[in-house]
Design an enzyme around this catalytic site. Structure first.
Site, short mmCIF file in Angstrom:
data_model
loop_
_atom_site.label_atom_id
_atom_site.label_comp_id
_atom_site.label_asym_id
_atom_site.label_seq_id
_atom_site.Cartn_x
_atom_site.Cartn_y
_atom_site.Cartn_z
N ARG B 296 0.71 -1.31 -0.10
CA ARG B 296 0.03 0.15 0.03
C ARG B 296 0.62 1.34 0.01
O ARG B 296 0.49 2.38 -0.67
CB ARG B 296 -0.84 -0.10 1.33
CG ARG B 296 -2.12 -0.98 0.91
CD ARG B 296 -2.80 -1.25 2.37
NE ARG B 296 -4.02 -2.01 1.82
CZ ARG B 296 -4.99 -2.69 2.51
NH1 ARG B 296 -5.09 -2.01 3.80
NH2 ARG B 296 -6.23 -3.21 2.12
N TYR B 440 -6.24 -0.71 -6.82
CA TYR B 440 -5.70 -1.98 -6.36
C TYR B 440 -5.07 -1.95 -4.77
O TYR B 440 -4.87 -0.83 -4.19
CB TYR B 440 -4.89 -2.82 -7.40
CG TYR B 440 -3.63 -2.08 -7.93
CD1 TYR B 440 -2.98 -0.82 -7.43
CD2 TYR B 440 -2.97 -2.34 -9.00
CE1 TYR B 440 -1.81 -0.54 -7.99
CE2 TYR B 440 -1.83 -2.07 -9.62
CZ TYR B 440 -1.31 -0.91 -8.90
OH TYR B 440 -0.18 -0.53 -9.60
N GLU B 441 -4.82 -3.05 -4.36
CA GLU B 441 -4.26 -3.00 -3.07
C GLU B 441 -5.08 -2.44 -2.10
O GLU B 441 -4.89 -1.84 -0.92
CB GLU B 441 -2.85 -2.56 -2.89
CG GLU B 441 -1.71 -2.78 -3.84
CD GLU B 441 -1.46 -4.50 -3.41
OE1 GLU B 441 -1.74 -4.77 -2.00
OE2 GLU B 441 -0.93 -5.00 -4.25
N GLY B 442 -6.46 -2.75 -2.22
CA GLY B 442 -7.39 -2.06 -1.41
C GLY B 442 -7.88 -0.78 -2.12
O GLY B 442 -7.31 0.18 -1.97
#
Lengths: 600, 600
Positions: B296, B440-442
């Site tokens: 993140r 992406y990545e949350g």
């Protein structure tokens, strides 16, 4: 694959119930636009948009346009047939003058239809859309002969039109135009030069294409005072007025663009092409501005349209996709997860989209009515009042409308998560297509300068004062009803911020015009919030009256009130921030020398 | 064709002058990171990024990745060679532990290098970037044997790594994972299932690819408590530890995406592939979170990086392109028009970009230092303090950093006008590439919930209280200097808004968690503004000290002060609007029934 259903209920609500088109029945053209006819046209247009145009949106994007060796351009599969249906259904003629084969219906209705077409397939809708602009310019400035020659065919969409302004060295600054127009013995001109970014410059939809071209005659004064407008058909007309000899204008290339792939954006090479002067020599820019102002409203509608299309697909995904649980406990305990609809942050984006699209739809349709009233209202005073507001709102509809349209398209893509980034799901196309609307027909920064530098000061600020008064009146009236009071208070506060910002501009823009330039963009957004606030007050007031009247469509009006509340709570707080940002002035913005911007 | 020059001066300023890396020389790994070594590494990395990676950015986007019939994937021309150079130069080993062949340099330096690589070519930088995440997970949870087997090769970038989380039915909600892991007699597991959106899932850059895969063992509990992590190499290793037999994991398809075309986003089919459990059974999610937290931060840096690259190309166009005249009168009367640099609205966008990129760079590099300090600081208290702040700032860096990165990329495209929409000019690629970082990545909404729902409440709000105190202290100190007082006052006010918003969340999020959910996104942005404000105070303070000390690089520090002022004037006013928006709560957002969202 995304789908699209025209928001016909909402358009009918705005036209019939909020703007009350029936009240104008005595004005020319409005007699044929009674509520039942409006309903029928809206439903029919919605059907056409969703059934004929929407299915070609993704395929058109993927296929794009193809330029052949001979300079001809093929539109994507299905476009020619769809345009044939568009033409036969008479959608291009809707608000065109009856004199040239149009139906003479009010623009307020035409704008609603335009939104549907653009939402279903923006690249397609641009072909007839630009023709509408060219028609306007010929109506305003063309000779009787030119009007007779071109308008019936263009109104009928048998021939399409284009606008040729941009050249490699000049976009915003049209004073830099170099294209030459040499007078010929027969009264025509030989046009030579290169135009770029010409939307629908070449295609296979119609037998002829009518180009409106800005160029300079020999010895024309430098800058914008030496620009003339010419009409240059792709095929010169024979004695019967039919396409004959090929004119010396060719598509040199199609641009590779981020989006609107299905619209052919052409480099157009004029190589001594035969054209005819439209209006007076050296007064071409004024003629072009007629086209541009109409086109700017159309681009604002594109912003709205892409937001609407994206919103619908954001909703359908949020209602299908199951992921996670409601923060307050499982909503569907028998399923492995709840739908995205339970998540407040997903709903925040959906509600923001509703507040924008419904507010913007009302604003755009009001602008359509103002176009009508500016020409057809019964008194000079009413016509002037409509024209004032229309002039003021045009850059706001274009600039604020397309900025927010892009934001909503981006938010709705976000609702889809990773699947929103995948081409086949269609959400990213809405973003790519919406992006151009912030750029063309005058980049949004140019709109902001048009608002602050021109529209605000015209006639001693008459238009903005009229807006303040209108908002003030609406707020005062709404405060009497407790269901509207909170929204009214918030809009009133935003209106106060706009008034303060206007005062600041008057005081500081004169002493240093860079203060106006540095604050213009924020001012445009601030005006957008207030204009949408006015729309939401009117819509909420209409909804309250309908509920009090015992309407059977209770769910619609209740949703309207919830969305109005959301607008008040989530859009108006920005107003104060925009004003404070403006009031910082231009000092820091103008302070750095050029070289300080370069990284090392 | 866009170009990129690494902002080495600014990175050196942050690392050496603002964060004062020399002050930490006594900590493990920092001895080798004296100011002169930092300078050398930064300059060398910048050179590599701009000379080797940047030239492949546009071509990689246009060519994309190609999946062959046999499931193998070819990266775009030049990528394999560039990765060879990357590997040989040791860029992948920079902040990896010396035990496994790394250079053991501080992460603060590694983050700076990561920004340059990502700005030059985001799709390329993802290949080694994801490997770094996989290395972290194996470092934290892998057995000694697994570490010995994989880490030296992965650190050296001889093998690259991937993260396999997402499946068609589950993205954010990893509890829905279905991929199965059947225990085998030899202690390995047979992995079967379909993973989607696997970045760098298959490619031709290295001889082997090490997949980290989430899956369920038989009889694992439902939901997130039944997920285990496995390591699954593309080629099983022979007795010498070299790639041998092909494992039963294949790339089934490459996704067609909006951007990052040069990174192969794969559907990965596991068909009884051999894998080994990493860490404890059913504790896979905790292991994956180690990877994800690092990832993140990396994604936040991608947002910064795309903004920086776009900014540089916005500047170069604004300085070359002549269009229109300064509002205050011609700047270059001998030219037909002035450059875009004279227009306040263009400079507004450039200054916004500076305020974001420079502030975000400081924040990202500070986070890098916090990573180091959380492991290496001398006292437990210092390590905990660093870890607290890092945990709090991670979702902010990811969410706010990528939102603003996209905004800056969009603004810089806008500076180019119509030319920004043309593929060959490269500005639209920055926008398309930057877009994925918000997802992406949350997705950023998930980051907002991580901040509000987890990070804020941890340890009784210790982390946010530490941030308030740090900002308060910095403001109080800065107010004493008249050159910093205005900025300090503005940041202090924003900090007050954040404190009030935090109080509101505590009071209203408990009574109804949807209030927290509805306000989370605004809260994340509010925290972003305060965090950047803290960075700008520190940078401005450093600049003042340098100027007072008679630095010879006066122009750099003066520009820093102007940009600091711009940040204060143009970014902090938003803080109050964000708080007021939050305080509206969740009522309107949660009010409508599902069917009211559907148009008709």
């Amino acid at each position: 694959m995304p789908s699209f259903v025209a928001p016909t209920r909402d358009a009918r609500f705005v036209i019939n119930e909020v703007l009350r088109i029936d009240d104008y029945a005595e004005l020319p053209g409005f007699a044929g636009a009674s509520a039942d006819i409006v309903d029928a046209v809206i439903e029919e247009a919605g059907k056409f948009a969703s059934e004929v145009l929407a299915p070609l949106n993704a395929s058109g994007d993927q296929e794009g346009c193809t330029r052949q060796q001979d300079g001809s351009v093929a539109t994507p599969a299905g476009f020619k047939e769809a345009h044939g249906q568009f033409r036969e259904s008479g959608w291009g003629t809707l608000s065109a003058p009856e004199e040239f084969g149009g139906q003479g219906m009010p623009h307020v209705l035409g704008f609603a239809v335009e939104e549907f077409m653009s939402a279903a397939n923006m690249a397609f809708a641009m072909y007839p859309g630009l023709t509408g602009g060219a028609v306007n310019a010929l109506l305003a400035k063309g000779s009787t002969d030119q009007q007779q020659t071109y308008l019936p065919k263009m109104v009928a969409n048998e021939w399409l039109g284009t606008m040729n302004l941009t050249e490699p060295q000049c976009g915003t600054d049209l004073g830099l135009i170099r294209t030459k127009a040499e007078p010929q013995a027969d009264g025509s001109f030989a046009i030579t030069g290169t135009k770029i970014f010409i939307s629908a410059g070449e295609h296979d939809l119609t037998d002829n294409i009518i180009h409106l071209v800005l160029a300079r005659t020999p010895d024309a004064p430098e800058g914008t005072k030496g620009i003339s407008l010419f009409v240059v058909p792709k095929f010169l007309l024979d004695a019967d007025g039919n396409p004959g000899e090929r004119n010396a204008v060719m598509c040199g290339a199609i641009e590779h663009k981020m989006g609107i792939h299905a619209n052919a954006t052409c480099v157009m090479n004029y190589d001594g092409a035969t054209g005819w002067l439209v209006g007076e020599e050296n007064k071409g820019l004024a003629a072009m501005f007629i086209m541009m102002n109409a086109a700017r409203l159309g681009v604002g509608i594109q912003g709205l349209a892409q937001a609407e299309a994206a919103y619908q697909n954001g909703v359908s995904y949020a209602q299908e996709r199951r992921q996670g649980r409601a923060l307050t406990g499982p909503e569907d305990p028998n399923e492995k997860a709840d739908t995205l609809m339970v998540h407040p942050d997903v709903r925040r984006m959906l509600m923001d989209s509703r507040a924008f699209t419904e507010g913007m739809r009302a604003l755009a349709l009001w602008a359509g009515l103002l176009v009508d009233l500016s020409h057809k209202a019964a008194t000079e005073e009413d016509r002037t009042a409509a024209d004032d507001l229309l002039g003021l709102l045009t850059p706001v509809i274009k600039g604020y409308g397309t900025d927010l349209g892009y934001k909503v398209a981006t938010d709705m893509q976000q609702v889809w998560g990773g699947h929103g980034y995948i081409v086949e799901n269609g959400m990213e196309q809405f973003v790519r297509d919406a992006r151009i609307a912030m750029i063309y027909e005058g980049a949004n920064g140019v709109q902001a300068m048009d608002l602050v530098g021109r529209k605000l000061a015209m006639n001693g600020g008459r238009a903005i004062q009229a807006l303040f008064a209108e908002v003030g009146k609406e707020c005062a009236a709404a405060k009497a009803d407790e269901r509207l009071a909170d929204l009214a208070g918030r809009v009133e506060k935003a209106n106060g911020e706009l008034q303060a910002a206007t005062m600041w501009l008057m005081q500081n823009g004169l002493s240093n015009p860079n203060n106006a330039g540095a604050g213009a963009y924020d001012y445009m957004h601030l005006t957008g919030i207030v204009a949408l606030g006015l729309m939401w007050l009117r819509m909420a007031g209409t909804a309250v009256a309908a509920l009090d009247g015992g309407s059977s469509d209770k769910a619609f009006y209740e949703a309207k009130l919830v969305t109005a509340r959301h607008f008040g709570e989530r859009f108006t707080p920005e107003a104060g921030a925009l004003r404070r940002r403006m009031e910082a002035g231009c000092e820091a913005i103008m302070a750095l020398p050029d070289e300080a911007f370069v990284r090392g």
